[in-house]
Design a protein around this motif. Structure first.
Motif, PDB file in Angstrom:
ATOM      1  N   ALA A  25      -6.871 -16.283  -0.528  1.00 59.71           N
ATOM      2  CA  ALA A  25      -6.736 -15.450   0.674  1.00 59.71           C
ATOM      3  C   ALA A  25      -5.360 -14.290   1.270  1.00 59.71           C
ATOM      4  CB  ALA A  25      -6.339 -15.821   2.552  1.00 59.71           C
ATOM      5  N   GLU A  26      -4.888 -14.824   0.403  1.00 55.69           N
ATOM      6  CA  GLU A  26      -2.973 -13.576   0.176  1.00 55.69           C
ATOM      7  C   GLU A  26      -3.652 -12.599  -0.969  1.00 55.69           C
ATOM      8  OE1 GLU A  26       1.709 -12.665  -0.174  1.00 55.69           O
ATOM      9  OE2 GLU A  26       0.397 -15.379  -0.288  1.00 55.69           O
ATOM     10  N   HIS A  27      -4.486 -13.168  -1.856  1.00 58.21           N
ATOM     11  CA  HIS A  27      -4.475 -12.373  -3.202  1.00 58.21           C
ATOM     12  C   HIS A  27      -5.747 -11.065  -2.780  1.00 58.21           C
ATOM     13  CE1 HIS A  27      -5.564 -11.291  -7.158  1.00 58.21           C
ATOM     14  NE2 HIS A  27      -7.325 -11.148  -6.865  1.00 58.21           N
ATOM     15  N   ALA A  28      -6.593 -11.439  -1.810  1.00 61.68           N
ATOM     16  CA  ALA A  28      -7.588 -11.334  -1.417  1.00 61.68           C
ATOM     17  C   ALA A  28      -7.258  -9.738  -0.549  1.00 61.68           C
ATOM     18  CB  ALA A  28      -8.522 -12.042  -0.578  1.00 61.68           C
ATOM     19  N   ILE A  29      -5.893 -10.205  -0.089  1.00 60.35           N
ATOM     20  CA  ILE A  29      -5.939  -9.114   0.803  1.00 60.35           C
ATOM     21  C   ILE A  29      -5.002  -7.841   0.132  1.00 60.35           C
ATOM     22  CG2 ILE A  29      -3.950  -9.061   2.575  1.00 60.35           C
ATOM     23  CD1 ILE A  29      -6.239 -10.156   3.899  1.00 60.35           C
ATOM     24  N   ARG A  30      -4.607  -9.075  -0.692  1.00 58.12           N
ATOM     25  CA  ARG A  30      -3.702  -7.344  -2.016  1.00 58.12           C
ATOM     26  C   ARG A  30      -4.348  -6.833  -2.435  1.00 58.12           C
ATOM     27  NH1 ARG A  30      -0.584 -11.731  -3.146  1.00 58.12           N
ATOM     28  NH2 ARG A  30      -1.203 -12.412  -4.915  1.00 58.12           N
ATOM     29  N   ALA A  31      -6.000  -7.547  -2.791  1.00 55.02           N
ATOM     30  CA  ALA A  31      -6.515  -6.599  -3.697  1.00 55.02           C
ATOM     31  C   ALA A  31      -6.938  -5.577  -2.489  1.00 55.02           C
ATOM     32  CB  ALA A  31      -7.634  -6.773  -3.889  1.00 55.02           C
ATOM     33  N   LEU A  32      -7.509  -5.936  -0.634  1.00 56.68           N
ATOM     34  CA  LEU A  32      -7.635  -4.576  -0.196  1.00 56.68           C
ATOM     35  C   LEU A  32      -6.261  -3.878   0.560  1.00 56.68           C
ATOM     36  CD1 LEU A  32      -9.477  -7.642   2.255  1.00 56.68           C
ATOM     37  CD2 LEU A  32     -11.236  -5.190   0.957  1.00 56.68           C
ATOM     38  N   THR A  71      -9.477 -13.059  10.229  1.00 57.61           N
ATOM     39  CA  THR A  71      -8.837 -14.040   9.604  1.00 57.61           C
ATOM     40  C   THR A  71      -8.415 -15.109   9.242  1.00 57.61           C
ATOM     41  OG1 THR A  71     -11.885 -14.166  10.004  1.00 57.61           O
ATOM     42  CG2 THR A  71     -10.936 -16.105   9.332  1.00 57.61           C
ATOM     43  N   ALA A  72      -8.047 -13.721   8.139  1.00 55.40           N
ATOM     44  CA  ALA A  72      -6.318 -14.644   7.241  1.00 55.40           C
ATOM     45  C   ALA A  72      -5.139 -14.136   8.363  1.00 55.40           C
ATOM     46  CB  ALA A  72      -6.039 -13.407   6.283  1.00 55.40           C
ATOM     47  N   THR A  73      -4.976 -13.073   9.671  1.00 57.07           N
ATOM     48  CA  THR A  73      -4.277 -12.932  10.644  1.00 57.07           C
ATOM     49  C   THR A  73      -4.338 -14.155  11.286  1.00 57.07           C
ATOM     50  OG1 THR A  73      -4.767 -10.094  10.529  1.00 57.07           O
ATOM     51  CG2 THR A  73      -3.823 -11.781  12.412  1.00 57.07           C
ATOM     52  N   HIS A  74      -5.105 -14.646  11.610  1.00 50.14           N
ATOM     53  CA  HIS A  74      -5.338 -15.601  12.555  1.00 50.14           C
ATOM     54  C   HIS A  74      -5.116 -17.097  11.450  1.00 50.14           C
ATOM     55  CE1 HIS A  74      -6.254 -18.636  15.511  1.00 50.14           C
ATOM     56  NE2 HIS A  74      -7.538 -19.243  14.410  1.00 50.14           N
ATOM     57  N   ALA A  75      -4.775 -17.344  10.012  1.00 47.17           N
ATOM     58  CA  ALA A  75      -4.264 -18.224   9.153  1.00 47.17           C
ATOM     59  C   ALA A  75      -2.862 -18.010   8.883  1.00 47.17           C
ATOM     60  CB  ALA A  75      -4.852 -17.906   7.907  1.00 47.17           C
ATOM     61  N   ASP A  76      -1.844 -16.547   9.628  1.00 48.49           N
ATOM     62  CA  ASP A  76      -0.595 -16.407   9.419  1.00 48.49           C
ATOM     63  C   ASP A  76      -0.501 -15.803   7.526  1.00 48.49           C
ATOM     64  OD1 ASP A  76       0.041 -16.915  11.762  1.00 48.49           O
ATOM     65  OD2 ASP A  76       0.066 -18.600  11.437  1.00 48.49           O
ATOM     66  N   ILE A  77      -1.991 -15.462   6.975  1.00 48.29           N
ATOM     67  CA  ILE A  77      -1.778 -14.846   5.608  1.00 48.29           C
ATOM     68  C   ILE A  77      -0.873 -13.393   5.663  1.00 48.29           C
ATOM     69  CG2 ILE A  77      -2.602 -14.178   3.811  1.00 48.29           C
ATOM     70  CD1 ILE A  77      -2.833 -16.969   4.489  1.00 48.29           C
ATOM     71  N   PRO A  78       0.380 -13.409   4.642  1.00 53.17           N
ATOM     72  CA  PRO A  78       0.848 -12.307   4.982  1.00 53.17           C
ATOM     73  C   PRO A  78       0.536 -10.991   4.533  1.00 53.17           C
ATOM     74  CG  PRO A  78       2.000 -13.475   3.578  1.00 53.17           C
ATOM     75  CD  PRO A  78       0.523 -14.431   3.740  1.00 53.17           C
ATOM     76  N   GLY A  79       0.713 -10.252   4.842  1.00 53.41           N
ATOM     77  CA  GLY A  79      -0.211  -8.168   5.155  1.00 53.41           C
ATOM     78  C   GLY A  79      -1.277  -8.427   6.213  1.00 53.41           C
ATOM     79  N   ALA A  80      -1.950  -9.854   5.913  1.00 53.73           N
ATOM     80  CA  ALA A  80      -2.999  -9.578   6.979  1.00 53.73           C
ATOM     81  C   ALA A  80      -3.237  -8.432   8.283  1.00 53.73           C
ATOM     82  CB  ALA A  80      -3.382 -11.039   7.139  1.00 53.73           C
ATOM     83  N   LEU A  83      -3.204  -4.620   7.372  1.00 52.05           N
ATOM     84  CA  LEU A  83      -4.209  -4.298   7.012  1.00 52.05           C
ATOM     85  C   LEU A  83      -5.123  -4.228   8.454  1.00 52.05           C
ATOM     86  CD1 LEU A  83      -6.181  -3.911   4.397  1.00 52.05           C
ATOM     87  CD2 LEU A  83      -6.057  -6.003   4.359  1.00 52.05           C
ATOM     88  N   LEU A  84      -5.255  -5.791   8.829  1.00 53.77           N
ATOM     89  CA  LEU A  84      -6.329  -5.770  10.204  1.00 53.77           C
ATOM     90  C   LEU A  84      -6.108  -4.643  10.857  1.00 53.77           C
ATOM     91  CD1 LEU A  84      -8.522  -7.012  12.315  1.00 53.77           C
ATOM     92  CD2 LEU A  84      -6.574  -8.152  12.845  1.00 53.77           C
ATOM     93  N   GLU A  85      -4.932  -3.988  11.155  1.00 55.05           N
ATOM     94  CA  GLU A  85      -4.439  -2.901  12.412  1.00 55.05           C
ATOM     95  C   GLU A  85      -4.721  -1.749  11.751  1.00 55.05           C
ATOM     96  OE1 GLU A  85      -3.443  -2.482  15.515  1.00 55.05           O
ATOM     97  OE2 GLU A  85      -2.975  -4.642  15.386  1.00 55.05           O
ATOM     98  N   GLU A  86      -5.136  -1.429  10.217  1.00 55.46           N
ATOM     99  CA  GLU A  86      -5.484  -0.272   9.428  1.00 55.46           C
ATOM    100  C   GLU A  86      -7.152  -0.285  10.088  1.00 55.46           C
ATOM    101  OE1 GLU A  86      -5.074   1.918   5.719  1.00 55.46           O
ATOM    102  OE2 GLU A  86      -4.173   0.687   5.663  1.00 55.46           O
ATOM    103  N   ALA A  87      -8.004  -1.209   9.694  1.00 55.23           N
ATOM    104  CA  ALA A  87      -9.023  -1.008   9.294  1.00 55.23           C
ATOM    105  C   ALA A  87      -9.361  -1.337  10.322  1.00 55.23           C
ATOM    106  CB  ALA A  87      -9.199  -2.613   9.352  1.00 55.23           C
ATOM    107  N   ILE A  88      -9.370  -1.747  11.399  1.00 57.56           N
ATOM    108  CA  ILE A  88      -9.671  -1.303  13.085  1.00 57.56           C
ATOM    109  C   ILE A  88      -9.178   0.125  13.151  1.00 57.56           C
ATOM    110  CG2 ILE A  88      -9.325  -1.564  15.445  1.00 57.56           C
ATOM    111  CD1 ILE A  88      -8.398  -4.935  14.787  1.00 57.56           C
TER     112      ILE A  88
END
Length: 221
Positions: A25-32, A71-80, A83-88
């Motif tokens: 999940a952290e890898h995916a967040i970094r890719a985004l 979902t990654a924010t809920h799971a405490d994934i770093p950077g999520a 990323l969520l704030e920007e996406a929203i």
């Protein structure tokens, strides 16, 4: 799309304690945060711009980015969370139409041109996102938006047709049944109806009903 959906799926797995899921999940967040992000104009590309000529900004894609980040924010994934704030922010300012009470479809890369198309599919996944954000952020605004989309797509358009889902619309929300008739196997907006979307809408509406009831709100028939 795949990177964002994997952020969501792996974060769900991390919440269940699946070994190795949090790292994925952290890898995916970094890719985004990386090559899929438009550093010049903001928002996200559907593919690596080094390998794709498509620079449009698709609502569908942005919903998946925000869902994965939520979902990654809920799971405490770093950077999520960042990323969520920007996406929203992008979804609020670019894709949500207060006048239409629904999501618009796509823009040119620099946001200067809005497509004269409205999609049932992108709004369906908008409901999915709104339901997730209502839980992760505990903000009733997202349930209001989910309900508004259901009222338009299901109650206004599908119900008079024995609940057959209408997929394609012009920019004024008039139905566009012949859209992509010459390209029936289009990967994202194929001609006609997509049967699986009936199942998705059904599940999302049951989820919306439960979310509204759990907050003591009135649920439409």
């Amino acid at each position: 799309m795949l990177t964002a959906r994997m952020a969501h799926s792996c974060a769900l797995a991390a919440l269940q304690g699946v070994p190795g899921a949090a790292a994925l999940a952290e890898h995916a967040i970094r890719a985004l945060e990386g090559k899929l992000h438009d550093e010049q104009h903001g928002g996200w590309f559907g593919a690596d711009p080094a390998t794709s000529d498509d620079r449009t900004k698709q609502c569908y894609i942005h919903h998946f980015v925000a869902l994965g980040a939520a979902t990654a924010t809920h799971a405490d994934i770093p950077g999520a969370a960042a990323l969520l704030e920007e996406a929203i922010g992008v979804i609020d300012t670019r894709f949500w139409s207060m006048d239409e009470q629904a999501f618009v479809e796509s823009f040119s890369q620099d946001w200067s041109e809005l497509s004269d198309y409205r999609g049932g599919n992108s709004n369906m996944h908008g409901v999915e996102l709104c339901l997730a954000l209502a839980d992760v952020r505990d903000e009733p605004l997202w349930l209001d938006r989910a309900l508004a989309i259901v009222e338009r797509l299901i109650h206004r358009h599908a119900a008079p047709r024995e609940y057959r889902i209408i997929e394609h619309f012009h920019g004024d929300w008039s139905e566009w049944p012949e859209h992509n008739a010459d390209c029936p196997d289009d990967g994202f907006s194929p001609y006609g109806a997509t049967p699986g979307h009936g199942f998705e809408w059904s599940r999302l509406m049951l989820h919306l009903e439960a979310s509204l009831q759990s907050r003591g709100r009135t649920v439409p028939a």
